[in-house]
Scaffold this active site. Structure first.
Site, PDB file in Angstrom:
ATOM      1  N   ASP A  11       0.882  -1.166   0.000  1.00 30.38           N
ATOM      2  CA  ASP A  11       0.000   0.000   0.000  1.00 30.38           C
ATOM      3  C   ASP A  11       0.925   1.222   0.000  1.00 30.38           C
ATOM      4  OD1 ASP A  11      -2.154   1.755   0.239  1.00 30.38           O
ATOM      5  OD2 ASP A  11      -2.161   1.621   2.425  1.00 30.38           O
ATOM      6  N   GLU A  71      -1.423  -1.531  -4.554  1.00 27.56           N
ATOM      7  CA  GLU A  71      -2.695  -0.816  -4.678  1.00 27.56           C
ATOM      8  C   GLU A  71      -2.517   0.377  -5.611  1.00 27.56           C
ATOM      9  OE1 GLU A  71      -6.423   0.084  -1.911  1.00 27.56           O
ATOM     10  OE2 GLU A  71      -4.563   0.949  -1.142  1.00 27.56           O
ATOM     11  N   ASP A 143      -2.173   1.065   7.287  1.00 18.53           N
ATOM     12  CA  ASP A 143      -1.405   0.869   6.051  1.00 18.53           C
ATOM     13  C   ASP A 143      -1.014  -0.599   5.879  1.00 18.53           C
ATOM     14  OD1 ASP A 143      -1.043   3.818   5.397  1.00 18.53           O
ATOM     15  OD2 ASP A 143      -0.102   3.711   7.363  1.00 18.53           O
TER      16      ASP A 143
END
Length: 172
Positions: A11, A71, A143
């Site tokens: 991420d 992502e 996160d």
């Protein structure tokens, strides 16, 4: 065909980049590691990207994943922040690719749909489902939970891809 793989989920962020590593064995998921790579907000962008790259390369060496999943960046109102997030995302894509690890990309809605069942899930719902799917994972930051969710999403994608040829030929 059952999938066996180690997946690194990322991420990306310039300040905090979450990472999560899982192992997939058929329909079983196992938590391996998770955490956050933090950079110094007072450092130059170039220095922060260097730190991010070095940390990702160390993770790749330590855990030798078979796949990586990142992502996709969302666009927000602050163009400068979006651009800086794009820099971090570029490093997150490049580090595993440079190590010869295949990299997939998933949008936030796709990740949420894979983990929670709906693309409109809240972050807290994603974190709750990640904890249920990966018992024993002591996730300390959102996160890291998001990165584990990206890895889980990729595991689902791999499983579907492995089954598709037999479904298309009627051999299932």
């Amino acid at each position: 065909m059952a999938i066996r793989a180690r997946i690194l989920g990322i991420d990306p962020g310039l300040r905090f980049t979450g990472f999560g590593i899982i192992e997939v064995d058929g329909n079983r998921l196992r938590h391996v590691a998770d955490g956050v790579i933090a950079t110094d907000g007072d450092a130059s962008v170039a220095e922060r990207l260097r730190v991010l790259d070095a940390a990702l390369n160390q993770l790749l060496r330590d855990y030798t994943p078979d796949y990586a999943a990142v992502e996709e960046t969302y666009v927000n109102r602050n163009a400068t922040a979006t651009l800086k997030l794009g820099y971090a995302r570029g490093v997150a894509l490049l580090a595993p690719a440079r190590a010869g690890v295949p990299v997939a990309e998933y949008g936030a809605k796709t990740v949420k749909r894979a983990v929670v069942g709906t693309g409109n899930a809240e972050k807290s719902q994603v974190a709750l489902m990640v904890r249920r799917l990966l018992p024993g994972a002591a996730i300390r930051r959102a996160d890291a939970a998001d990165a584990l969710a990206v890895a889980i999403c990729h595991a689902h994608h791999l499983a579907t891809t492995a089954v598709m040829p037999s479904l298309l030929t009627g051999a299932a």
